[in-house]
Design a protein around this motif. Sequence first.
Motif, mmCIF file in Angstrom:
data_model
loop_
_atom_site.group_PDB
_atom_site.id
_atom_site.type_symbol
_atom_site.label_atom_id
_atom_site.label_comp_id
_atom_site.label_asym_id
_atom_site.label_seq_id
_atom_site.Cartn_x
_atom_site.Cartn_y
_atom_site.Cartn_z
ATOM 1 N N VAL A 156 30.501 -16.659 98.292
ATOM 2 C CA VAL A 156 30.850 -15.631 97.626
ATOM 3 C C VAL A 156 29.904 -14.542 97.587
ATOM 4 C CG1 VAL A 156 32.560 -16.807 95.932
ATOM 5 C CG2 VAL A 156 30.134 -16.290 95.297
ATOM 6 N N LYS B 15 30.383 -11.548 93.201
ATOM 7 C CA LYS B 15 31.002 -12.607 93.240
ATOM 8 C C LYS B 15 32.508 -12.871 94.006
ATOM 9 C CE LYS B 15 27.854 -14.098 90.692
ATOM 10 N NZ LYS B 15 26.799 -13.488 91.465
ATOM 11 N N GLU C 213 26.296 -16.570 97.507
ATOM 12 C CA GLU C 213 26.252 -17.702 96.525
ATOM 13 C C GLU C 213 27.292 -18.782 97.074
ATOM 14 O OE1 GLU C 213 26.400 -16.756 92.650
ATOM 15 O OE2 GLU C 213 24.742 -15.343 92.686
#
Length: 155
Positions: free
Chosen positions: A70, A75, A150
């Motif tokens: 992400v 995100k 991430e």
Amino acid sequence: MKKIIFLFVLTLFLSYSANAQKHKKYKINKPNSEWKKLLTPQQYFVLRESGTERPNSSPLNFNHKKGMYVCAACKTPLYKSENKYDSGSGWPSFDRAILGNVEIDTDYKLGYARTELKCANCGGHLGHSFDDGPKETTGKRHCINGVALEFIPKK
């Protein structure tokens, strides 16, 4: 001679300015002061200033777990682990993105056109796309700065 050099530099500048990217509004739009609070200095450098991390510096380059990658800033899901492969480039590489979540733009920062990849939700710089990926899939290599991502492991 000085006039010729001046005209050359002026022409180069005007050419670059004409091709400069227009600032687009994204769904997630924060002032730089807020991004600086939310991101590490390295993440800010890459995502907000279109920087590049050193090759082989991201642990995600060597991550082989199943899951989702992400955007480190907002995100948004960008890449699936099944589309990641070892390109030998020194950066995490994928042969495709999650449809609609990665924007393709043109980057002239080095003086010539390159295919830049950005998060479609926040406009964060992710990396660049090249046509030297796996021929048996898409032929594309999304060369992504690991610090822009991430990893969320599959449960």
